[in-house]
Design a protein around this motif. Structure first.
Motif, PDB file in Angstrom:
ATOM      1  N   ASP A  65       0.841  -1.193   0.000  1.00 48.02           N
ATOM      2  CA  ASP A  65       0.000   0.000   0.000  1.00 48.02           C
ATOM      3  C   ASP A  65       0.878   1.246   0.000  1.00 48.02           C
ATOM      4  O   ASP A  65       2.103   1.181   0.137  1.00 48.02           O
ATOM      5  N   SER A  95       5.055  -0.938  14.130  1.00 53.97           N
ATOM      6  CA  SER A  95       3.909  -0.359  13.423  1.00 53.97           C
ATOM      7  C   SER A  95       4.290   0.866  12.600  1.00 53.97           C
ATOM      8  O   SER A  95       3.895   0.971  11.425  1.00 53.97           O
ATOM      9  N   ALA A 104       4.046   0.941   8.504  1.00 51.58           N
ATOM     10  CA  ALA A 104       3.255   1.965   7.836  1.00 51.58           C
ATOM     11  C   ALA A 104       4.092   2.707   6.801  1.00 51.58           C
ATOM     12  O   ALA A 104       3.624   2.984   5.682  1.00 51.58           O
ATOM     13  N   GLN A 124       0.370  -3.687   5.358  1.00 49.19           N
ATOM     14  CA  GLN A 124      -0.810  -3.825   6.208  1.00 49.19           C
ATOM     15  C   GLN A 124      -1.104  -5.309   6.394  1.00 49.19           C
ATOM     16  O   GLN A 124      -0.918  -6.110   5.483  1.00 49.19           O
TER      17      GLN A 124
END
Length: 917
Positions: free
Chosen positions: A4, A152, A156, A161
């Motif tokens: 992503d 995390s 990101a 994800q």
């Protein structure tokens, strides 16, 4: 599944930075909170804050540990194999941020640095090849899944994800490393000479046409070229003792003739150093000789012992046993392994502060442990960092090593492949005596003997399920099957190894429950040490003479000697049987198996048979067979009043005897050089004789070439030496006050040297806060939870900081400019009056020997002050008992002045005041 879009999400955690008197927290909403250190300690335990170098923060807060987000871990992930100073200021500088002026600025800098690192990670991964990007995401996913605090935000930034980052084998770094190439054996090097004119010409070429003329440097290069003439008789090397004053440029001075000789004779020259700092400096200076990185990588090799390099098999085994809490450390180590230049974990491109953050077991514990290598039986042999370095060294022009490696390997008959260099340069030659002392000594202690048992048998008891150690049976099992003699010898050796101390030996000694001949011997050694020591309740280590022994000790020594003999005989048989395979099956063995057999035979000789022979000689001496070349003693090693080791020690009274025999005599040419080779007694010939005695030259058939070039610095104008007469050196309040006022007078840049760790800690406790109030950060060895080289790096970079340290700092610091402008010594650094020194003192001239060692220590410390022509510095000794016969430690024209503390403070302030206008 494609990733992503990256998102930059900072952790929802406060930032915490600490000072000497208090701390500042930057809350996620942008609010600052001022905290006392006690409040900050509670805050750290409750809030899991973002910090820079958690162990150092914990030490300042008086905590053993606390849960935190360390920005340095993020830096190590984003920029593997890259160094930064492990402080908020250091991070700010390397990230291109304004220099923080106070704690609030430091907190903001950490927050901003974290954001920029995450942005950089996103950009770099987007630009990477697909395979490298998958590796990065896979490692981040593995670490995040194990609870890594940065997991995390990193995922990101990588656009990961859910399970989209899950990649099979991201941590299997060995699959991405290139294999080294094997080449035909190199022919022996030639013996073509280097004449002085060639050395001068090469030096001029390296310096360039516009360089400042240094006649002394050219004279030095000319003198050193004598070592590159062919020798005329066996065991009579061309030896040069060269003292080059600070600022001469001796590094390029000896590289010049060395590089010419290497080119003319197609053989390497080895340059041996004592400190990591000089190795780094050498690496930089060699850019002048090989400006193209590709040429330098081919022509220059940094060589160290196996224990300095990461072992891929150890890494794989730790990964196989991967416990959840180990995954973040494994991920950071994997990132480094993929980025490192050469796998060197000690002074290479491995940031020393990672050891502080991750722990020694998860970092340095991945290195080869004292001869456990399985050589070609290892799946990673063709990608091994150390094997690559060994092969590159054979073909290089310049090999940069260290004194310990050169001496130990020479004493054992050659380097890893049995090859000995014919030309060696020992820089930092004033350390040759101590390095030889360490290399040629023997220690029959519980820890050493237990380590040999572990090397032979592998881990036992509970450790068997946790340790990566491999016993001799596992290392050699598929080879010994070729011969019944080998199988029987191995079985006999492993059975005999059980006479060595087993797990829990130290506890059994304390409980009076010794088991077996070695533990019985150690128990009686401990009894004698405690019985004969002047103060057995001391928290420090204890020692005593071996004679006369307590009842039962000679008999226990004889029993242990027999047990060691029962171990040595089958090991000798095993080694000979394995070596015999090289002849018996010469046509069937492939080169990898031959190499492995040779490696195991070398390991048995060096790791087992050599120490066993030395131990037997020591035990025989307890029975009355003495050797006046050695001094023996018994000891109990203690830390904070707790016994840590027990045993017997043997040192050469003159360790330059084996150094001369094993290292210098077989060479064709040797240079031993330093800024401080000679004593400063005032008698020039006596000072040279002292240098010859300390370097082993006195034990050679041919006299060395003596060469000395003076420093170009104007020491009388650039330095001052002050002896403070009104500070009681046994009153730590007075000593601390003197350090405080002198550091304030210099405005920072102060190096405090101590003869005892306890004195250092006492001073640090008293002056830390007032110096911080004045804007002078105080660093301290043995107080801050950082390794010494990192502390020195911070001190070098931050001009206002001050540093407290002991011998390791005195000898290893190289800080040019205003970052080091004041040195304060707590008292005259006389030699420690232990048993070893007592024996050497008796042989080397009594009080004159004490004076010589002390002058050399002062000379070394003073030499740290001025490293460039523009440097100025003050040397202060807080000891009114400094005798004038030690004044020869200082350069000609520099006269120590005895003053009171107030006058010393005034003179320091005036002399070091920055120029105006």
């Amino acid at each position: 599944m494609p990733p992503d879009a990256p998102r930059i999400l900072l952790p929802h955690a406060p930032v915490l930075v600490t000072g000497a008197r208090g701390a500042v927290a930057l809350e996620p909403d942008g609010e600052f909170r001022r905290l006392s250190l006690a409040q900050a300690a509670r805050y750290a335990r409750n809030e899991s804050p973002m910090v820079c170098h958690g162990p150092a923060v914990a030490a300042r807060l008086g905590l053993d540990d606390f849960i935190r987000l360390d920005v340095l871990e993020l830096f190590a992930f984003v920029r593997p194999a890259r160094f930064c100073l492990p402080t908020p200021r250091g991070l700010a500088e390397i990230m291109g941020l304004p220099r923080p002026a106070d704690l609030e600025d430091e907190a903001e800098a950490l927050m901003t640095a974290s954001r920029r690192l995450l942005e950089e990670l996103a950009r770099n991964t987007a630009a990477d090849t697909a395979a490298r990007a998958v590796d990065t995401r896979g490692l981040a996913w593995m670490m995040a899944r194990a609870g890594w605090g940065w997991g995390s935000p990193v995922l990101a930034a990588l656009g990961v994800q859910g399970d989209s980052g899950r990649g099979g084998g991201a941590a299997r770094v060995w699959e991405r490393l290139p294999e080294w190439n094997e080449f035909a054996p190199e022919p022996p090097g030639g013996s073509l000479p280097v004449d002085p004119a060639e050395a001068r010409a090469r030096l001029a070429s390296m310096l360039g046409s516009g360089a400042e003329q240094r006649p002394a440097q050219a004279d030095y290069a000319s003198a050193v070229s004598f070592a590159f003439l062919p020798r005329e008789r066996e065991d009579e090397p061309r030896l040069v003792l060269a003292e080059a004053g600070t600022g001469t440029g001796k590094t390029l001075g000896y590289i010049a003739p060395a590089s010419v000789w290497a080119e003319k004779n197609a053989a390497p020259v080895w340059i041996s150093t004592h400190t990591r700092n000089l190795q780094r400096q050498l690496d930089g200076e060699l850019d002048r000789l090989f400006p193209l990185p590709h040429d330098k990588a081919r022509k220059v090799v940094i060589r160290k012992g196996r224990e300095n390099y990461v072992c891929l098999l150890n890494f794989e085994e730790q990964l196989t046993r991967n416990r959840n809490q180990d995954a973040p450390a494994l991920g950071l180590m994997a990132r480094w392994v993929l980025a490192t230049r050469d796998g060197d974990m000690v002074g290479g491109d491995f940031p020393g502060w990672l050891v502080d953050l991750l722990g020694r077991a998860r970092t340095m514990g991945l290195a080869d442990r004292r001869g456990e290598c399985v050589f070609s039986a290892c799946f990673h042999y063709r990608k091994c960092f150390i094997e690559r370095a060994v092969r590159r060294a054979r073909r290089a022009d310049i090999v940069v090593a260290n004194h310990a490696l050169v001496m130990v390997q020479a004493a054992l008959g050659g380097l890893d492949d049995g090859i000995m260099p014919t030309r060696t340069i020992f820089d930092e030659g004033h350390h040759v005596f101590d390095a030889a002392d360490a290399a040629f000594s023997a220690h029959l202690t519980g820890l050493e003997a237990a380590e040999l048992r572990r090397w032979l048998l592998g881990p036992e008891g509970d450790a068997a399920t946790r340790s990566r150690a491999r016993g001799l049976h596992r290392r050699a099992e598929d080879l010994v099957g070729h011969s019944e003699d080998c199988v029987q010898a191995l079985d006999n050796a492993l059975a005999a190894a059980r006479a060595l101390p087993g797990p829990g030996w130290l506890m059994r000694l304390g409980e009076g429950a010794a088991h077996g001949p070695s533990e019985t011997f150690l128990a009686l050694v401990r009894q004698q040490v405690y019985a004969r020591s002047a103060d057995s309740s001391s928290p420090f280590s204890l020692e005593t003479d071996t004679q006369p022994p307590v009842p039962g000790l000679p008999e226990a020594a004889a029993d242990l000697a027999q047990a060691l003999g029962r171990l040595a005989i089958p090991l000798q048989t095993l080694m000979k049987s394995l070596a015999g395979l090289l002849d018996d099956e010469a046509t069937e063995l492939d080169s990898a198996t031959r190499s492995r057999i040779e490696g195991i035979c070398r390991s048995i000789e060096r790791r087992a048979l050599a120490p066993l022979a030395g131990w037997k000689g020591m035990l025989d001496a307890l029975g009355g067979t003495s050797d006046d070349r050695f001094v023996d003693w018994l000891s109990v090693e203690r830390i904070d009043g707790r016994d840590m080791d027990v045993g017997m020690h043997r040192h050469w009274i003159d360790p330059t005897i084996p150094f001369a025999k094993a290292v210098v005599e077989p060479s064709h040419g040797v240079v031993i050089t330093s800024a401080t080779l000679r004593d400063g007694s005032g008698d020039v010939d006596a000072d040279w004789r002292a240098a010859e005695r300390r370097t082993g030259a006195a034990h050679l058939a041919a006299a060395p070439l003596r060469a000395a070039v003076a420093s170009p610095f104007d020491y009388p104008a650039q330095t001052r030496v002050l002896i403070v007469t009104d500070v009681r050196k046994d009153d730590m309040d007075q000593v601390a006050a003197a350090y405080r006022e002198l550091f304030l007078a210099s405005g920072g840049g102060g190096l405090g040297l101590f003869t005892a760790i306890s004195r250092l800690r006492a001073v640090h406790k008293r002056i830390n806060a007032p110096l911080e109030d004045a804007g002078l950060p105080l660093l301290a060895q043995h107080v801050d939870n950082m390794d010494t080289s990192t502390l020195v790096d911070i001190f070098r970079a931050e001009e206002e900081s001050c540093l407290l340290g002991t011998d390791a700092v005195r000898d290893g610091v190289d800080v040019p400019g205003r970052s080091l402008r004041l040195i304060v010594f707590d008292r005259v650094p006389w030699p420690r009056p232990d048993i070893l020194h007592k024996a050497r003192r008796a042989q080397f001239g009594g009080k004159a020997h004490d004076d010589m060692i002390t002058r050399l220590r002062l000379k070394q410390a003073f030499g740290r002050l001025v490293r460039r022509a523009s440097d100025h510095g003050v040397f202060v000794l807080l000891d009114p008992m400094m005798p004038s016969r030690l004044f020869g430690a200082f350069p000609e024209g520099v006269t120590p002045v005895k003053v009171g503390l107030a006058e010393a403070v005034r003179l320091t302030s005036e002399f070091l005041a920055p120029p105006t206008g």
